[in-house]
Design a protein around this motif. Structure first.
Motif, PDB file in Angstrom:
ATOM      1  N   TYR A  41       1.175  -1.326  -0.102  1.00 54.74           N
ATOM      2  CA  TYR A  41       0.019  -0.284   0.042  1.00 54.74           C
ATOM      3  C   TYR A  41       1.473   1.058   0.087  1.00 54.74           C
ATOM      4  O   TYR A  41       1.033   2.129  -0.785  1.00 54.74           O
ATOM      5  CB  TYR A  41      -0.986   0.660   1.649  1.00 54.74           C
ATOM      6  N   ALA A  42       1.709   1.529   0.463  1.00 52.46           N
ATOM      7  CA  ALA A  42       2.895   2.148   0.882  1.00 52.46           C
ATOM      8  C   ALA A  42       3.775   2.310  -0.592  1.00 52.46           C
ATOM      9  O   ALA A  42       3.857   3.882  -0.674  1.00 52.46           O
ATOM     10  CB  ALA A  42       3.430   2.216   1.953  1.00 52.46           C
ATOM     11  N   LEU A  43       4.046   1.888  -0.727  1.00 59.12           N
ATOM     12  CA  LEU A  43       4.881   1.405  -2.403  1.00 59.12           C
ATOM     13  C   LEU A  43       3.719   2.393  -3.731  1.00 59.12           C
ATOM     14  O   LEU A  43       4.066   2.998  -3.662  1.00 59.12           O
ATOM     15  CB  LEU A  43       5.143   0.066  -2.697  1.00 59.12           C
ATOM     16  N   TRP A  44       2.981   2.016  -3.667  1.00 63.81           N
ATOM     17  CA  TRP A  44       1.626   2.405  -4.419  1.00 63.81           C
ATOM     18  C   TRP A  44       1.207   3.679  -4.109  1.00 63.81           C
ATOM     19  O   TRP A  44       1.193   4.354  -4.924  1.00 63.81           O
ATOM     20  CB  TRP A  44       0.976   1.069  -5.108  1.00 63.81           C
ATOM     21  N   LEU A  45       1.070   4.318  -2.948  1.00 66.86           N
ATOM     22  CA  LEU A  45       1.459   5.588  -3.296  1.00 66.86           C
ATOM     23  C   LEU A  45       2.066   5.846  -2.917  1.00 66.86           C
ATOM     24  O   LEU A  45       2.290   7.438  -3.776  1.00 66.86           O
ATOM     25  CB  LEU A  45       0.424   5.511  -1.070  1.00 66.86           C
ATOM     26  N   LEU A  46       2.985   6.286  -2.454  1.00 63.83           N
ATOM     27  CA  LEU A  46       4.467   6.615  -3.129  1.00 63.83           C
ATOM     28  C   LEU A  46       4.885   6.969  -5.088  1.00 63.83           C
ATOM     29  O   LEU A  46       5.814   7.543  -4.869  1.00 63.83           O
ATOM     30  CB  LEU A  46       5.587   6.190  -2.586  1.00 63.83           C
ATOM     31  N   TYR A 113      -9.309   7.870  -7.558  1.00 62.73           N
ATOM     32  CA  TYR A 113      -8.986   6.293  -8.421  1.00 62.73           C
ATOM     33  C   TYR A 113      -9.153   5.595  -7.713  1.00 62.73           C
ATOM     34  O   TYR A 113      -7.471   5.983  -6.951  1.00 62.73           O
ATOM     35  CB  TYR A 113      -8.406   6.253  -9.605  1.00 62.73           C
ATOM     36  N   TYR A 114      -9.592   4.478  -7.207  1.00 61.84           N
ATOM     37  CA  TYR A 114      -8.517   3.394  -6.702  1.00 61.84           C
ATOM     38  C   TYR A 114      -7.496   2.543  -7.660  1.00 61.84           C
ATOM     39  O   TYR A 114      -7.261   2.457  -8.575  1.00 61.84           O
ATOM     40  CB  TYR A 114      -9.300   2.243  -6.464  1.00 61.84           C
ATOM     41  N   ILE A 115      -6.186   2.572  -6.513  1.00 61.02           N
ATOM     42  CA  ILE A 115      -5.235   1.860  -7.233  1.00 61.02           C
ATOM     43  C   ILE A 115      -5.339   1.030  -6.915  1.00 61.02           C
ATOM     44  O   ILE A 115      -4.975   0.273  -5.421  1.00 61.02           O
ATOM     45  CB  ILE A 115      -3.288   2.850  -6.607  1.00 61.02           C
ATOM     46  N   ILE A 116      -5.411  -0.200  -8.263  1.00 65.57           N
ATOM     47  CA  ILE A 116      -5.574  -1.800  -8.151  1.00 65.57           C
ATOM     48  C   ILE A 116      -3.716  -1.716  -9.194  1.00 65.57           C
ATOM     49  O   ILE A 116      -3.662  -1.373 -10.046  1.00 65.57           O
ATOM     50  CB  ILE A 116      -6.303  -2.064  -8.417  1.00 65.57           C
ATOM     51  N   LYS A 117      -3.233  -2.756  -8.909  1.00 64.67           N
ATOM     52  CA  LYS A 117      -1.708  -2.898  -9.229  1.00 64.67           C
ATOM     53  C   LYS A 117      -2.289  -4.513  -9.644  1.00 64.67           C
ATOM     54  O   LYS A 117      -2.677  -5.434  -9.800  1.00 64.67           O
ATOM     55  CB  LYS A 117      -0.619  -3.304  -8.564  1.00 64.67           C
ATOM     56  N   VAL A 118      -1.419  -4.775 -10.963  1.00 64.28           N
ATOM     57  CA  VAL A 118      -2.087  -6.142 -12.340  1.00 64.28           C
ATOM     58  C   VAL A 118      -0.744  -6.455 -12.016  1.00 64.28           C
ATOM     59  O   VAL A 118       0.438  -6.551 -11.718  1.00 64.28           O
ATOM     60  CB  VAL A 118      -1.887  -4.900 -13.881  1.00 64.28           C
TER      61      VAL A 118
END
Length: 118
Positions: A41-46, A113-118
């Motif tokens: 979660y932290a990596l995606w936000l950064l 937007y929601y961030i969803i990693k593929v």
């Protein structure tokens, strides 16, 4: 759309989180109550946000990860004007476009937007 305003600060926080994932989290059993895990979660936000605003959201997430919380699926959110779903990767002097993240609009606003990693 990667945040490039403060790359040095983002790089420091990202390195700290990657170190935590590699050296500390690898030796403990998986006990995170949320998906994605707090470190992901932290990596995606950064990746998407200003490091200082990301740290505020990360702190709230870590504080909510306790035995009194039921957990569940909680994707990070970000505010973007025009989301870029494709990230460029250079390989053998050719540009490939791959989908790295899905940015799914929230029901609150078309700019969130929601961030969803593929």
């Amino acid at each position: 759309m990667r945040n490039n305003k403060t790359p040095f600060l983002s790089a420091i926080f990202t390195a700290l989180i990657r170190g935590y994932q590699r050296f500390f989290s690898a030796f403990t059993f998986s006990s995170c109550r949320f998906y994605p895990t707090c470190s992901n979660y932290a990596l995606w936000l950064l990746y998407f946000e200003n490091p200082l605003s990301a740290m505020g959201k990360i702190a709230i997430r870590i504080l909510s990860c306790n035995p009194f919380c039921s957990g569940g699926i909680a994707y990070p959110t970000t505010r973007l004007k025009r989301p870029s779903l494709l990230q460029s990767h250079k390989d053998f002097n050719r540009n490939f476009k791959t989908i790295t993240f899905w940015l799914v609009p929230t029901t609150k606003s078309h700019a969130t937007y929601y961030i969803i990693k593929v």
